[in-house]
Design an enzyme around this catalytic site. Sequence first.
Site, mmCIF file in Angstrom:
data_model
loop_
_atom_site.group_PDB
_atom_site.id
_atom_site.type_symbol
_atom_site.label_atom_id
_atom_site.label_comp_id
_atom_site.label_asym_id
_atom_site.label_seq_id
_atom_site.Cartn_x
_atom_site.Cartn_y
_atom_site.Cartn_z
ATOM 1 C CG ASP A 27 -1.903 -1.137 1.226
ATOM 2 O OD1 ASP A 27 -2.380 -1.506 0.143
ATOM 3 O OD2 ASP A 27 -2.202 -1.670 2.311
ATOM 4 C CG ASP B 167 -6.680 -1.433 -1.521
ATOM 5 O OD1 ASP B 167 -7.031 -2.615 -1.691
ATOM 6 O OD2 ASP B 167 -5.701 -1.111 -0.818
#
Length: 217
Positions: free
Chosen positions: A148, A178
């Site tokens: 991430d 995401d």
Amino acid sequence: MKQRALIAGSIIPAVLIIDQIIKVWVKTHMMLHESIDVTDWCKIMFVENRGMAFGMSFIGTHFLTLFRIVAVIVFFILLIRLIKRRYPVGLIVCLSLVVAGAAGNIIDNCFYGLCFNESTPFYASSSPAEYVGFGNGYAGFLSGRVVDMFYFPFFTWPEWMPLVGGDVFFGAVFNFADAAISCGAVALLLFYPRYFGAGKKPAAESAEQTNKPKEKN
């Protein structure tokens, strides 16, 4: 049908390629928890997600990855059915984003542990992770961590506020996959909830049935 299939066939690989380019760059150019300030409220911060969203890890990585794989297969089969039945193009776009985003994170789980060495925390003598050859990485198959990097700390809640005082508004760190999942899912809920009702037919199919000549008795 061909138009819808072409759209889905373009969106899914495009999301996967963009997502993996960003993740591999971050993985091989940044140390864990290193942050690059784009603006005061927009940062590139490298973190690795061992479990579910927001770093939760009460479910094992193997189980979570297998669950994601099954979910992607189910959604992909659903996408094919919707394309064949000529559902609205927007609906196909949204579902394609969800499928592509989920598949993007599965790639991390399945292969990053096999291909890269361990990312180390950010300090003076640390260095970014490197590609070490397939099978020589920091973890086994299905045990890789999701990369991430997007962080948007818009503001901090005042200390006097109950429950959230002192916390950062929207403190989650996420990736491109995401974002694709979230955008696709939110758009589905906002614009296409009626298509998930029992017995709902796509506009194209309903129009065809309406235009059919009635049989004479």
